[in-house]
Motif scaffolding. Structure first.
Motif, mmCIF file in Angstrom:
data_model
loop_
_atom_site.group_PDB
_atom_site.id
_atom_site.type_symbol
_atom_site.label_atom_id
_atom_site.label_comp_id
_atom_site.label_asym_id
_atom_site.label_seq_id
_atom_site.Cartn_x
_atom_site.Cartn_y
_atom_site.Cartn_z
ATOM 1 N N SER A 104 0.815 -1.216 0.000
ATOM 2 C CA SER A 104 0.000 0.000 0.000
ATOM 3 C C SER A 104 0.850 1.269 0.000
ATOM 4 O O SER A 104 0.360 2.343 -0.344
ATOM 5 C CB SER A 104 -0.936 0.010 1.211
ATOM 6 O OG SER A 104 -0.170 -0.066 2.398
ATOM 7 N N GLU A 105 2.115 1.119 0.363
ATOM 8 C CA GLU A 105 2.983 2.299 0.364
ATOM 9 C C GLU A 105 3.450 2.577 -1.058
ATOM 10 O O GLU A 105 3.732 1.656 -1.828
ATOM 11 C CB GLU A 105 4.202 2.057 1.257
ATOM 12 C CG GLU A 105 3.865 2.010 2.722
ATOM 13 C CD GLU A 105 5.119 1.872 3.576
ATOM 14 O OE1 GLU A 105 4.975 1.504 4.743
ATOM 15 O OE2 GLU A 105 6.221 2.116 3.053
ATOM 16 N N ALA A 106 3.543 3.852 -1.385
ATOM 17 C CA ALA A 106 4.005 4.237 -2.718
ATOM 18 C C ALA A 106 5.472 3.841 -2.876
ATOM 19 O O ALA A 106 6.254 3.846 -1.925
ATOM 20 C CB ALA A 106 3.838 5.731 -2.924
ATOM 21 N N LEU A 107 5.824 3.481 -4.102
ATOM 22 C CA LEU A 107 7.205 3.148 -4.423
ATOM 23 C C LEU A 107 7.806 4.324 -5.170
ATOM 24 O O LEU A 107 7.311 4.718 -6.241
ATOM 25 C CB LEU A 107 7.238 1.891 -5.294
ATOM 26 C CG LEU A 107 8.608 1.434 -5.782
ATOM 27 C CD1 LEU A 107 9.482 1.043 -4.592
ATOM 28 C CD2 LEU A 107 8.479 0.261 -6.744
ATOM 29 N N ASN A 108 8.848 4.906 -4.593
ATOM 30 C CA ASN A 108 9.526 6.039 -5.208
ATOM 31 C C ASN A 108 10.859 5.581 -5.775
ATOM 32 O O ASN A 108 11.691 5.041 -5.043
ATOM 33 C CB ASN A 108 9.804 7.127 -4.158
ATOM 34 C CG ASN A 108 8.555 7.879 -3.773
ATOM 35 O OD1 ASN A 108 8.165 8.828 -4.427
ATOM 36 N ND2 ASN A 108 7.926 7.427 -2.715
ATOM 37 N N PHE B 22 -9.568 -7.560 -7.737
ATOM 38 C CA PHE B 22 -8.424 -6.660 -7.898
ATOM 39 C C PHE B 22 -7.757 -6.406 -6.557
ATOM 40 O O PHE B 22 -8.422 -6.281 -5.528
ATOM 41 C CB PHE B 22 -8.888 -5.324 -8.479
ATOM 42 C CG PHE B 22 -9.227 -5.375 -9.938
ATOM 43 C CD1 PHE B 22 -10.485 -5.793 -10.353
ATOM 44 C CD2 PHE B 22 -8.292 -5.020 -10.895
ATOM 45 C CE1 PHE B 22 -10.809 -5.848 -11.694
ATOM 46 C CE2 PHE B 22 -8.609 -5.076 -12.242
ATOM 47 C CZ PHE B 22 -9.869 -5.494 -12.644
ATOM 48 N N GLY B 23 -6.436 -6.293 -6.595
ATOM 49 C CA GLY B 23 -5.730 -5.781 -5.438
ATOM 50 C C GLY B 23 -5.970 -4.282 -5.333
ATOM 51 O O GLY B 23 -6.504 -3.663 -6.253
ATOM 52 N N LYS B 24 -5.573 -3.702 -4.206
ATOM 53 C CA LYS B 24 -5.810 -2.273 -4.005
ATOM 54 C C LYS B 24 -4.815 -1.413 -4.767
ATOM 55 O O LYS B 24 -4.981 -0.206 -4.864
ATOM 56 C CB LYS B 24 -5.774 -1.948 -2.518
ATOM 57 C CG LYS B 24 -6.935 -2.580 -1.763
ATOM 58 C CD LYS B 24 -6.862 -2.316 -0.274
ATOM 59 C CE LYS B 24 -8.007 -3.044 0.419
ATOM 60 N NZ LYS B 24 -7.970 -2.880 1.878
ATOM 61 N N GLY B 25 -3.767 -2.036 -5.275
ATOM 62 C CA GLY B 25 -2.831 -1.308 -6.105
ATOM 63 C C GLY B 25 -1.660 -0.717 -5.347
ATOM 64 O O GLY B 25 -1.749 -0.457 -4.136
ATOM 65 N N THR B 26 -0.583 -0.528 -6.076
ATOM 66 C CA THR B 26 0.604 0.150 -5.547
ATOM 67 C C THR B 26 0.891 1.343 -6.429
ATOM 68 O O THR B 26 0.932 1.225 -7.662
ATOM 69 C CB THR B 26 1.829 -0.779 -5.541
ATOM 70 O OG1 THR B 26 1.565 -1.902 -4.699
ATOM 71 C CG2 THR B 26 3.061 -0.039 -5.033
ATOM 72 N N MET B 27 1.080 2.502 -5.796
ATOM 73 C CA MET B 27 1.410 3.713 -6.553
ATOM 74 C C MET B 27 2.906 3.745 -6.820
ATOM 75 O O MET B 27 3.709 3.554 -5.902
ATOM 76 C CB MET B 27 0.978 4.953 -5.784
ATOM 77 C CG MET B 27 1.216 6.257 -6.550
ATOM 78 S SD MET B 27 0.788 7.707 -5.590
ATOM 79 C CE MET B 27 -0.948 7.484 -5.403
ATOM 80 N N LEU B 28 3.268 3.983 -8.050
ATOM 81 C CA LEU B 28 4.670 4.123 -8.441
ATOM 82 C C LEU B 28 4.930 5.575 -8.814
ATOM 83 O O LEU B 28 4.182 6.166 -9.604
ATOM 84 C CB LEU B 28 4.977 3.222 -9.640
ATOM 85 C CG LEU B 28 6.358 3.402 -10.274
ATOM 86 C CD1 LEU B 28 7.458 2.969 -9.305
ATOM 87 C CD2 LEU B 28 6.463 2.615 -11.584
ATOM 88 N N LEU B 29 5.982 6.152 -8.234
ATOM 89 C CA LEU B 29 6.377 7.522 -8.548
ATOM 90 C C LEU B 29 7.805 7.483 -9.063
ATOM 91 O O LEU B 29 8.712 7.058 -8.350
ATOM 92 C CB LEU B 29 6.281 8.412 -7.305
ATOM 93 C CG LEU B 29 4.874 8.541 -6.710
ATOM 94 C CD1 LEU B 29 4.936 9.205 -5.345
ATOM 95 C CD2 LEU B 29 3.973 9.318 -7.648
ATOM 96 N N VAL B 30 7.989 7.908 -10.300
ATOM 97 C CA VAL B 30 9.312 7.925 -10.907
ATOM 98 C C VAL B 30 9.748 9.376 -11.032
ATOM 99 O O VAL B 30 9.112 10.174 -11.729
ATOM 100 C CB VAL B 30 9.302 7.264 -12.298
ATOM 101 C CG1 VAL B 30 10.709 7.255 -12.881
ATOM 102 C CG2 VAL B 30 8.744 5.849 -12.217
ATOM 103 N N SER B 31 10.830 9.710 -10.359
ATOM 104 C CA SER B 31 11.286 11.095 -10.378
ATOM 105 C C SER B 31 12.436 11.259 -11.372
ATOM 106 O O SER B 31 13.249 10.357 -11.540
ATOM 107 C CB SER B 31 11.725 11.523 -8.982
ATOM 108 O OG SER B 31 12.652 10.608 -8.451
ATOM 109 N N PRO B 32 12.471 12.444 -12.033
ATOM 110 C CA PRO B 32 13.516 12.681 -13.044
ATOM 111 C C PRO B 32 14.900 12.723 -12.406
ATOM 112 O O PRO B 32 15.065 13.052 -11.237
ATOM 113 C CB PRO B 32 13.153 14.047 -13.634
ATOM 114 C CG PRO B 32 11.756 14.321 -13.195
ATOM 115 C CD PRO B 32 11.524 13.538 -11.925
#
Lengths: 111, 115
Positions: free
Chosen positions: A8-12, A101-111
């Motif tokens: 559930s935690e976002a992946l940065n 469906f799973g609840k999903g994982t947020m992915l954040l890709v930084s430049p």
């Protein structure tokens, strides 16, 4: 009933790195597993399907693995880009033509 | 490409109103689904239909009904809207396959606010 767990935690991560997302499930092993991408305020979009007899599936920069012993699927995005930032959902068949469906994982890709 | 359209992107209704959400798909899919999505709860299946005039309850059907008079159209009805039905509503469709490997195609969603 099938229970699906995604982090559930976002992946940065930084641009260019490989992102790895995890999907764990309980109970029975499904015949196949799917991954979807969802952008904010939009409906999910199908990405990949992997069957139980396939260890690995690739599509461009995407790779999915399926370990029925561990009851786990891993979703990899290589050479990640900021445009890959989204929520990624895994889904398993749960009945006649239905998916859980799973609840999903947020992915954040930084430049 | 499969196209699934929903009648509204945003909708504001008052408590007690009857609300209709419509979904149309253009790929002759047998199966159609209605979900709601809430923060922290993920996608939850409300109702689905695998044929015209057929409907099956999903995980959270209470307070909702559906109608499928034509293959391409699946409507979700909130009989008497309540504030706890404020949510994002997503429609999806899929083609029935013998192998069961059915991927779902989603509409853009309707964000419903019930005041």
């Amino acid at each position: 009933s099938q229970k699906i767990e995604q982090n559930s935690e976002a992946l940065n991560i930084q641009e260019g790195k490989t992102a790895t997302l995890t999907c764990n499930y309980t109970n029975y092993s499904p015949a196949y597993l799917q991954w979807y991408r969802q952008d904010p305020g939009r409906g999910p979009v199908f990405l990949l399907l992997i069957r139980e007899n396939e260890k690995e599936k690739r599509k461009e920069r995407l790779k999915v693995t399926f370990d029925t012993t561990l009851k786990q699927s891993l979703f990899h995005i290589t050479a990640s880009q900021p445009a890959d930032s989204a929520t990624y959902l895994c889904a398993l068949v749960s009945g006649y033509s239905t998916l859980t469906f799973g609840k999903g994982t947020m992915l954040l890709v930084s430049p | 490409d499969v196209k699934v359209t929903q009648s509204s992107r945003y909708l504001v209704k008052r408590t007690g109103e009857k609300v209709f959400l419509e979904c149309v798909q253009d790929m002759d899919h047998e199966n159609m689904f209605w979900y709601r999505q809430d923060p922290g709860l993920g996608l939850r299946l409300i109702y689905f239909s695998y044929d015209v005039k057929m409907k099956e309850k999903g995980d959270i059907p209470e307070g909702y009904s559906v109608s499928r008079e034509k293959k391409e159209r699946f409507s979700l009805i909130l009989e008497s809207a309540s504030t706890n039905q404020t949510s994002m509503y997503l429609c999806a469709s899929s083609l029935s396959t013998s192998g069961g490997e059915e991927t779902q195609y989603f509409g853009p969603g309707t964000r419903l606010l019930v005041l």
